[in-house]
Structures are given as structure tokens and as C-alpha cells.
Design an enzyme around this catalytic site. Structure first.
Site, short mmCIF file in Angstrom:
data_model
loop_
_atom_site.label_atom_id
_atom_site.label_comp_id
_atom_site.label_asym_id
_atom_site.label_seq_id
_atom_site.Cartn_x
_atom_site.Cartn_y
_atom_site.Cartn_z
N GLU A 132 0.87 -1.20 0.00
CA GLU A 132 0.00 0.00 0.00
C GLU A 132 0.90 1.23 0.00
O GLU A 132 1.84 1.31 0.79
CB GLU A 132 -0.90 -0.05 1.25
CG GLU A 132 -1.58 1.25 1.64
CD GLU A 132 -2.47 1.84 0.55
OE1 GLU A 132 -3.21 1.07 -0.10
OE2 GLU A 132 -2.39 3.08 0.34
N ALA A 190 -22.05 1.70 2.32
CA ALA A 190 -23.12 0.77 2.65
C ALA A 190 -23.01 -0.43 1.73
O ALA A 190 -22.64 -0.30 0.56
CB ALA A 190 -24.48 1.43 2.52
N ARG A 242 -15.98 3.95 6.59
CA ARG A 242 -14.97 3.22 5.82
C ARG A 242 -13.74 2.92 6.66
O ARG A 242 -13.20 1.82 6.63
CB ARG A 242 -14.53 4.04 4.60
CG ARG A 242 -15.53 4.00 3.48
CD ARG A 242 -15.09 4.94 2.37
NE ARG A 242 -16.09 4.99 1.32
CZ ARG A 242 -15.98 4.36 0.14
NH1 ARG A 242 -14.90 3.69 -0.13
NH2 ARG A 242 -16.95 4.45 -0.74
N ARG A 258 -20.06 16.90 -0.11
CA ARG A 258 -20.38 15.99 0.98
C ARG A 258 -20.22 16.68 2.32
O ARG A 258 -19.23 17.38 2.56
CB ARG A 258 -19.41 14.81 0.98
CG ARG A 258 -19.52 13.96 -0.23
CD ARG A 258 -18.42 12.91 -0.19
NE ARG A 258 -18.68 11.92 -1.22
CZ ARG A 258 -18.41 10.63 -1.09
NH1 ARG A 258 -17.87 10.17 0.04
NH2 ARG A 258 -18.66 9.79 -2.06
N TYR A 265 -28.71 10.03 4.36
CA TYR A 265 -29.11 8.93 5.24
C TYR A 265 -28.44 9.13 6.59
O TYR A 265 -27.43 9.83 6.70
CB TYR A 265 -28.78 7.56 4.64
CG TYR A 265 -27.39 7.40 4.10
CD1 TYR A 265 -26.35 6.97 4.92
CD2 TYR A 265 -27.11 7.66 2.77
CE1 TYR A 265 -25.06 6.81 4.42
CE2 TYR A 265 -25.82 7.52 2.26
CZ TYR A 265 -24.80 7.09 3.09
OH TYR A 265 -23.53 6.95 2.59
N ASP A 276 -12.12 -0.98 -8.17
CA ASP A 276 -12.08 0.26 -8.94
C ASP A 276 -10.96 0.27 -9.97
O ASP A 276 -11.07 0.93 -11.01
CB ASP A 276 -11.89 1.47 -8.01
CG ASP A 276 -13.18 1.83 -7.28
OD1 ASP A 276 -14.22 1.23 -7.59
OD2 ASP A 276 -13.13 2.72 -6.40
N ALA A 335 -18.40 -0.63 -4.42
CA ALA A 335 -17.64 -1.54 -3.56
C ALA A 335 -18.21 -2.96 -3.63
O ALA A 335 -17.46 -3.93 -3.61
CB ALA A 335 -17.66 -1.03 -2.12
#
Lengths: 477, 477
Positions: free
Chosen positions: B57, B70, B144, B226, B259, B342, B355
Site C-alpha cells: 500500500e 453501505a 470506511r 459531501r 441517510y 475500482d 464496492a
């Protein structure tokens, strides 16, 4: 669950045994406006369940515009539920499967093939992008006029009257029959009127009001050039296999669809061409098209397609495709009036499924009218209530799916004709649409018509107050 | 047919019993590039079936961008087949259902509500256009970063290395391991490399070549603003019910999705806004957005939506949505390289299902690697062949569906934001899209993942020559 399935099978069985019950004087009287395929199929269904039917057709004789028509296996099963005489009529009119794979490959397919020039080493080769199997006899194609003629033979004399153009429908109030006026000054009466009068439906205008935008169809900006080509000539252009099996050649701003007809002696070819312009005259949607126009639209396409176009006649019919996509009908029923087939949901032909939707409408209405007939026998005074409840249930069951088809037909035309087909860098993107094409096609082919019959019966019974159930209402909060 | 079903169930059962087999020295060594959610889920799956895995990573630590995520019930069932520890990790990270209907209505729903001003008598009321039930616990949402933290705990130490940015991958020929070079000059070796390195994937660039148009994602011309809003404030704007349940307010050129999160103490709100302009800098896709920009985009919308926007902070994150719609990846594998999540099919977020597709990829790859491990035990010399066959089978099974999602996410954004929502005369047309919305959503929710597992196994076995079967090839004639 199992019980429900048995109930449905039982009810379908009752339908099939319930033919031509003798008149009791209580049966509803229904006028059908329009003697096309859907009008006549519905007439056969309603007569079978005991409705007193009259059909009024404005033309001098029975005629269907357009050369050929194909039905899916699913639509033919719906016909069988409406009345077993209808598939018999279809087959006696000379319907044949649309593929010629022989014993080795008896399935019918839809095939999408690269029509645009890819500069292959062999310029006569084309790549098959995608194909979908509809199974053996997945489609059956026939001439429209021949099917109509066979349907007429299933209907007793004096049910259909020709040369009657609808003028107005007057609702004279509770307990009174509707008064139907024709343009020749004559009148007729009925308990209800069903409009099967096609894309330019007069019943729709009466139901919605002439000023409503859905009272007139709008131009889809796509033209169809249609012609028949002798099969020997078609084979010269395309080769044996492509000429004798359905293929849809796709490319930028146009597509060319063909399939064999007339016992493989002729090819039915339709060139769909995008048209950015306004159509000059809404009342005249068929014009004369020229080979030069088609040549220009398919410039830069591959050799076999261009060669086939060279075999088109110098002039042919050019159809402006009008539909109800721009302004869909907000409701298919109003009191004792109702719309079915193209009158309710005229669609562009890119799924080849417009008539099949009308067949599904006719199955839904036949199912309902059997219930209405039964109700009227027990409670003659409830006739108007039962008819209104039936038309409401019909609207609830049929509107969503049939308007989906109108949208979907426009969408698949856009996908057939996307500019990306001509751009090698965009070909992966262009080809990624076939999963959607499959889903849309399967939604048409694999329709759960038995589920529709069950939903239809439930909707009618709820509206008659025979069962608990909350009607779907608009939720505002 | 029944036999096939039992075979699948049996094979799934084997998978679940086959955890952590002891090393035989023959197992394939795989490097996963990218330690995001999909990279770690896949790592857990591959470890379980006996693959030797290393994850690299580039970041300093585990981090996932974006606040919440979700998963559908279906995606969680796929997680369970990959390894039972994964849903446990999800739940231990504090995932909760996204609806709050209480005991009376425990289902999770997607709800589409009229966000545009309809000049109602009560300006605070809005019409619910459509809703789809996903059943009880139909979605589970979490943060996440918390899910990622829980996943890390399922992985042994020393499997993941941080601060390693991939530079190149060298194929040194048959019988040799791939040589992976990092930008810090270090190297690593493996039999195969799987890129889970997200929308800007370096593995994708290496697989396709840097000049390939799919090596870079493109701007979807939609921005997402957001923010989190304290629930008490959200209730002032929307009222109790709307604030505490998922709603998607739709209208011309924008939509507002929200939500509840954080145990109903906060609302997660995302304003999607169409942007006709070019995005200035492809390397920097998050910028600072202002409340004034959001206000301007939702001008003319209904009072509750505008009131909610007044409760946005003065500045917030603005995400440019990039995806692989314009130039999809033509193949997800090449020899011993492969892409997942992705990296393979970056999508816009309008289905909320990106996802989930990566989870399906991970299930497919885990299924295949179990086969590869078994094959390598019996025939250590066939490792490269088995890995290549596995990646080919993976590409065949996964590419169509995952690229469909990329297309479909763009399409539903177009439908959410169609101009027709603002035109009363076009409202019937606008609303006719929900049948399509339902079909698209159900295709995601009701995916037959057991069928995928069976197809995956069959594809692998065919490619290994274990079963008869004709591979799908391009047909030219």
C-alpha cells in the site's frame, strides 16, 4: 405460495372452458373502436367470456399497414390464453420462424453485427457483436394482412362494422349507456368503449381532451425506409447465411435490419435513419424515400451493407416514426372509457415488441371482463361499478410495463445508432451496452403473464371490495 | 440440474472448510497492490485458500477516503463466502441499517422524492415518487475507516507493507517470478500480481500501457458536495421521518441524497451537481466547495431541500467524480497480471454499488485461487498455466457485469437529474423511468452469486482442459 399457483392455473382453466356462454341479458355491451390486430384479438377474447361486442373500423376494409410482423413465443402463449383460436389463426396465416439455422441450430436469434467499415483484410467480412437466443420458434413472423384476415374468420358476422369513423362519446349519466357518435351521423350505444384505434387514436383524444399533449404522438426523429428484396439478390450482397437469417447491422446514426419472409423467397429490409429535422406534416407520416437518401445515410459503412442498399429500388416507402415517448398517456382509463394497444402506448419499433404489448393488454382486459360478466349475472345493477373497477385495475397493471417499452424502444435505438460504433477507440465502450440490451430484451421475452393475470384479478377484487387491500396512493409527507 | 445445484453447494461447503491449509511449498505467491477495502477482503480470501499473499500500500497507513459506505445484503453474503470473518469484521465496525422505520416497518428502502418546487399548498410537503424495499437489513452502512481497521485485524502481521508505491512490473519469462519494483528502489517477487489500487491504478497502466485511454479515468461531469449535519438540525429542515430515513431528492441537474449515520446522531448528506465544465486538474479531484455553490445549484427547489442546504457548513469537500465509463478497460487480465475493484471498473457512485462489485470480484478470484492451489499441489510445474487460466476465467465472468454497472451508474444519474422533473407537462414522462430504475437496482441486489461461482469454476476447468467446452470467440463471417 403453491396454493396461489394452483389458483391461477385453475382460473386459467376456467377461462378456457367458459367459451360462448349463452346470453342472460345481463352481459355488458362494449364497443371497440378500431379493427386492427389488437382490436380483433380483444374482440375474440371478449366474445369468448360472454361480453356483447361491436367493433367499428373507419377504413373501407380490414387492412394493416406495414408488411410483416413477428410475435415472440411469449406473446403467442398470451394469445392462447385469450382464445385458442388466435394462435391457430396466426399459424394458418402462414407464420414462419425468422431464422434458418436448420436442424443443427433450430433456435431463433437476434443478432447485432458490425455494419460500419472496420477496414478488414477481407472487406466482405463483418464481426458479429452479440446474439441472443430466443429458442426454437422464438419468433414467428407473418404478413399483417394475412393474420388480420385469419382473425376476421374467428369473429361472427355483424360484429364488425366498417367505414365508421368515431366522432364523439357522450356520457349521459349514471344508469345510462354511453352514446357513441360517428362522423356519418349514425350513433351506437354501449356500457363501455375501448379504444384500439392506434397511434392517432380518437378515443385517446376524447379521454384526455384534445388539448392534452398526449392526444397527439410526436416524431421520434427516426425514419424507416422499408423494402422487399428478392432473396437471390440479397444473397449476392450478403452471402447465404446473413441473407437468410435475421441480422441487425448497427453503426453511427443508422441501422439496417433484415429477415427472410415469404418462405425465404424475399428479404424484408428496413433501414432506420436518424433525422435531426422536424417532420413536415404530422397528418402524413409516410412519404416517398429514395435510394440516394439511404446511400447517403450509410456512406462509410461496410461493403456488404452498401451492396445490399444498391439492390434497394430507386424509390420506396419512408415512414416517419411517431410515438408517445415525449408525452406518455397519464392514465389508460377514465370511468367507462379505456385505451389498449398503440392507442395507449404507441412505441417506436426498435424492440419489435409493440404488438406484443397490445396482446398483453388484450389478455388483461379479457381476464377482467370474465369477472365483470360473472358479477353482472349476480348483480346486474353493479355493471357500471364493475366496468369502472375493471378499467382501473387494467390501468394499474398495464401502464408501467407498456410505457417502459416506449422508453426502452427509444433507448435501444440510441444504442444501435451510437456514434461510438465508428470510433475504434470507443469500441469497448460501445460493446459494453449489450448486457443492457440483453436485460431489456429478456424483460420482453420472459414476461410473467401468469403473474399478470393473478395481479389483474387481485386488483379487480380489491376495487370491488371483495378482498382486503390498500390501493396504491400518492404519498406526500 | 438438481445435481448441478448440489455440486455448487458442495463446493461452497468445501471452500468454507478449507481454511488455512498448511503450506506445502507449492502454493502460488501473489502480490496485491493496494490496501483498501477490496485489497484487504481479497487478501483474507486468498490466505484462507492457501495462497501466499503480500499486500503493498502506498499510503503511510490504512485509510479510506469518503465517510460512509453501505453494502447490500447480497454483497454481505458474498463476503461470507470469501471468509466468515469478513461480515463479522463489518458488524464489529459498527455497521447499522440505513432505515429507521422501527418495528412497524423494519425494511430498508431506496426512496426517490420530488425535490423540485411544485408550489404545493403546504410548501414543506414533498411527493414520494417511488420506493424500493431491500428487506430488513437490506443495507448495512458503516464508516470506511472503521471497517478497514476491522479487516486489518483479520490479517496476520507482515502480510501488508505500507509506504510502498508501485513503479514497474517486469516479466522475466517462463518459469521466472514477476519482478515488482517500487518507487523507493526496493523490489519484490511473485507468481502473479493483482491490482486493487483504485481509480488511478498503476497496475492498470502497466497492464494496458500508459498511452491507453483506459489508463486514466475521465470526468463524469458531476460533482459531489459531501457533509455531515447534526441530526437535530436536519430534523428542523426535513422533519423527523425524512431526516432519519434515506431519501434521494431528485430534480433538474442535481440530486440530494442523505441517510442517517453515527447511530442517528448525524446525517450524511451528498449533493450531486451536474457540471458542464472541464475539471481543471486530473491529479487533484477533491477541492473546497462553498455553500453558495450548492445554494445556486438547488435554486428553485422545494423549501425543505433549501432549508437543509442552509444548514451545510460554509465550506466543505467537493469531489469531482471520475470513472471508466468513457474508456472502459478492454480486458482485466494479461498473462499473470489482473485488476479488481475500482482499478478494473471505477464507477460513479449513483447506484451506491461500486464496492459491492469489488466484493463480487474478490469472491470470483478466491474461488479461482482455491482451484489454482489444488492444481499446484498436484502439478507444481503447471502454476503459471493455472494462474493464467484463472485470470482469463475471471475476466470472462466479471467484465460484462462490472462494466454494466459503470454504464448504469451514469444512466441513473441522468435519470435522477433529468430536466423533465422541473416541467409539469413532462412529469408523466419523468416518472415513467422508475420501472427501469427498479430493474437496474434489482440486477444489483439480486445477483446470483452462486451461479457466478459455478460459472467461474466451469470457465477455469475448460481453460485447463478438464472439461469439454468451446471458449467464446469473436465470430466474423
Amino acid at each position: 405460495m403453491v396454493w396461489q399457483v394452483y389458483t391461477i392455473i385453475f382460473e386459467l382453466a376456467i377461462m378456457n372452458e367458459n367459451m360462448n356462454p349463452s346470453s342472460t341479458g345481463t352481459e355488458p355491451e362494449i364497443i371497440i373502436i378500431g379493427g386492427g390486430i389488437i382490436g380483433l384479438v380483444l374482440t375474440i377474447g371478449l366474445l369468448r367470456v360472454g361480453v356483447k361486442v361491436k367493433v367499428y373500423e373507419q377504413a373501407q376494409g380490414f387492412r394493416e399497414i406495414g408488411a410483416g410482423i413477428a410475435f415472440t413465443a411469449n406473446a403467442i402463449r398470451c394469445m392462447n390464453l385469450i382464445d385458442q383460436s388466435i394462435p391457430v389463426a396466426l399459424r394458418s396465416s402462414g407464420s414462419v420462424a425468422t431464422s434458418n439455422g436448420g436442424a443443427e441450430d433450430p433456435d431463433d436469434y437476434l443478432r447485432w453485427i458490425d455494419g460500419y467499415d472496420r477496414h478488414r483484410e477481407d472487406p466482405r467480412k463483418q464481426r458479429l457483436f452479440y446474439k441472443l437466443s430466443a429458442g426454437p420458434r422464438g419468433f414467428e413472423g407473418c404478413r399483417r394482412d394475412q393474420f388480420l384476415e385469419s382473425l376476421v374468420k374467428c369473429i361472427p358476422p355483424n360484429v364488425v362494422e366498417l367505414k365508421k369513423r368515431l366522432d364523439t362519446i357522450e356520457d349521459r349519466g349514471e344508469g345510462q349507456k354511453l352514446l357513441v357518435r360517428f362522423t356519418d351521423g349514425t350513433t351506437a350505444e354501449a356500457d363501455a368503449v375501448i379504444g384500439c384505434d392506434g397511434v392517432k387514436s380518437r378515443v385517446r383524444q376524447i379521454l384526455l381532451g384534445e388539448d392534452h399533449p398526449a392526444s397527439r404522438p410526436s416524431y421520434s426523429h427516426c425514419m424507416a425506409y422499408r423494402t422487399l428484396i428478392p432473396m437471390a439478390q440479397a444473397k449476392e450482397a450478403l452471402g447465404e447465411y446473413k441473407a437468410t437469417n435475421q441480422h441487425n447491422h448497427i453503426g453511427p446514426n443508422a441501422n439496417l435490419l433484415h429477415y427472410p419472409v415469404a418462405n425465404n423467397t424475399m428479404m424484408n429490409a428496413v433501414a432506420f435513419v436518424r433525422d435531426p429535422n422536424k417532420w413536415p406534416d404530422d397528418s402524413q407520416t409516410v412519404a416517398v424515400g429514395t435510394k440516394d437518401e439511404v446511400r447517403a445515410a450509410f456512406q462509410g459503412w461496410c461493403a456488404p451493407v452498401r451492396d445490399l442498399i444498391e439492390r434497394f429500388p430507386d424509390t420506396m416507402s419512408k415512414w416517419a416514426i411517431f410515438d408517445l415517448w415525449e408525452y406518455p398517456v397519464p392514465y389508460y382509463n377514465n370511468d367507462r372509457l379505456c385505451l389498449a394497444g398503440d392507442a395507449a402506448h404507441a412505441t417506436s419499433p426498435h424492440h419489435g415488441a409493440g404488438a406484443g404489448q397490445g396482446i398483453e393488454d388484450a389478455l388483461c382486459l379479457t381476464t377482467l371482463m370474465r369477472e365483470v360478466v360473472t358479477e353482472c349475472r349476480a348483480h346486474p345493477e353493479a355493471k357500471a361499478k364493475a366496468l369502472t373497477a375493471a378499467f382501473r385495475a387494467y390501468n394499474q397493471v398495464r401502464r408501467t410495463r407498456s410505457q417502459w417499452l416506449v422508453n426502452s424502444s427509444r433507448r435501444v435505438c440510441d444504442l444501435h445508432q451510437q456514434a461510438e460504433w465508428a470510433d475504434d477507440a470507443k469500441l469497448t465502450k460501445a460493446e459494453s451496452v449489450f448486457e443492457e440490451m440483453k436485460d431489456r430484451t429478456f424483460k420482453i421475452w420472459h414476461f410473467d403473464y401468469e403473474g399478470m393475470v393473478a395481479e389483474t384479478l387481485q386488483g379487480f377484487r380489491q376495487r370491488m371490495g371483495w378482498a382486503n387491500g390498500i390501493a396504491k396512493t400518492t404519498q406526500i409527507y
